[in-house]
Design a protein around this motif. Structure first.
Motif, short mmCIF file in Angstrom:
data_model
loop_
_atom_site.label_atom_id
_atom_site.label_comp_id
_atom_site.label_asym_id
_atom_site.label_seq_id
_atom_site.Cartn_x
_atom_site.Cartn_y
_atom_site.Cartn_z
N ALA A 17 0.83 -1.21 0.00
CA ALA A 17 0.00 0.00 0.00
C ALA A 17 0.87 1.26 0.00
N ASP A 18 1.95 1.25 0.77
CA ASP A 18 2.87 2.39 0.81
C ASP A 18 3.47 2.64 -0.57
N ALA A 20 2.32 1.57 -3.50
CA ALA A 20 1.25 1.93 -4.43
C ALA A 20 0.95 3.42 -4.34
N GLU A 21 0.89 3.95 -3.12
CA GLU A 21 0.62 5.37 -2.94
C GLU A 21 1.75 6.22 -3.50
N ALA A 22 2.99 5.84 -3.24
CA ALA A 22 4.14 6.61 -3.72
C ALA A 22 4.25 6.55 -5.24
N VAL A 24 1.72 5.98 -7.29
CA VAL A 24 0.43 6.35 -7.87
C VAL A 24 -0.05 5.22 -8.80
N SER A 26 -2.49 1.44 -8.47
CA SER A 26 -3.39 0.70 -7.58
C SER A 26 -2.66 -0.50 -6.97
N GLU A 27 -3.08 -0.89 -5.79
CA GLU A 27 -2.46 -2.04 -5.12
C GLU A 27 -2.58 -3.30 -5.95
N GLY A 48 8.69 4.17 -7.19
CA GLY A 48 7.80 4.04 -6.03
C GLY A 48 8.45 3.30 -4.89
N THR A 52 9.55 5.07 -1.27
CA THR A 52 9.02 4.51 -0.03
C THR A 52 10.13 4.03 0.89
#
Length: 88
Positions: A17-18, A20-22, A24, A26-27, A48, A52
């Motif tokens: 999840a970390d 994926a957020e960094a 951009v 989707s998980e 990413g 992270t």
């Protein structure tokens, strides 16, 4: 490849999840990417992971995909792994 990335995430105390957020992404897409060989990943995924883990994308790649070891010998030059052997 999945075990390698799981070890990397655990070592750096980060989650999918970390990353994926960094990145951009989707998980679910990221999990699909992680099941592929590193050679098939995009730089977006490596970036990413690097963001992270507070690392450099090159270092991430080197950690996930170490260089293979090659045995190199040359009878004419009397070398093994590029070191000269004086005694035949």
């Amino acid at each position: 490849m999945i075990q390698v990335i799981e070890n990397y995430l655990k070592k750096h105390e980060i989650t999918v999840a970390d990353v994926a957020e960094a990145a951009v992404i989707s998980e679910s897409t990221l999990r699909a990417v992680f099941s592929q060989l590193v050679e098939e990943w995009t730089i977006k995924v490596l970036n990413g992971l690097a963001l992270t883990a507070f690392s450099d994308p090159g270092e991430v790649l080197a950690e996930l995909q170490p260089r293979p070891v090659r045995y190199v010998s040359d009878r004419e030059k009397q070398t093994i792994q590029f070191f000269h052997i004086s005694n035949q």
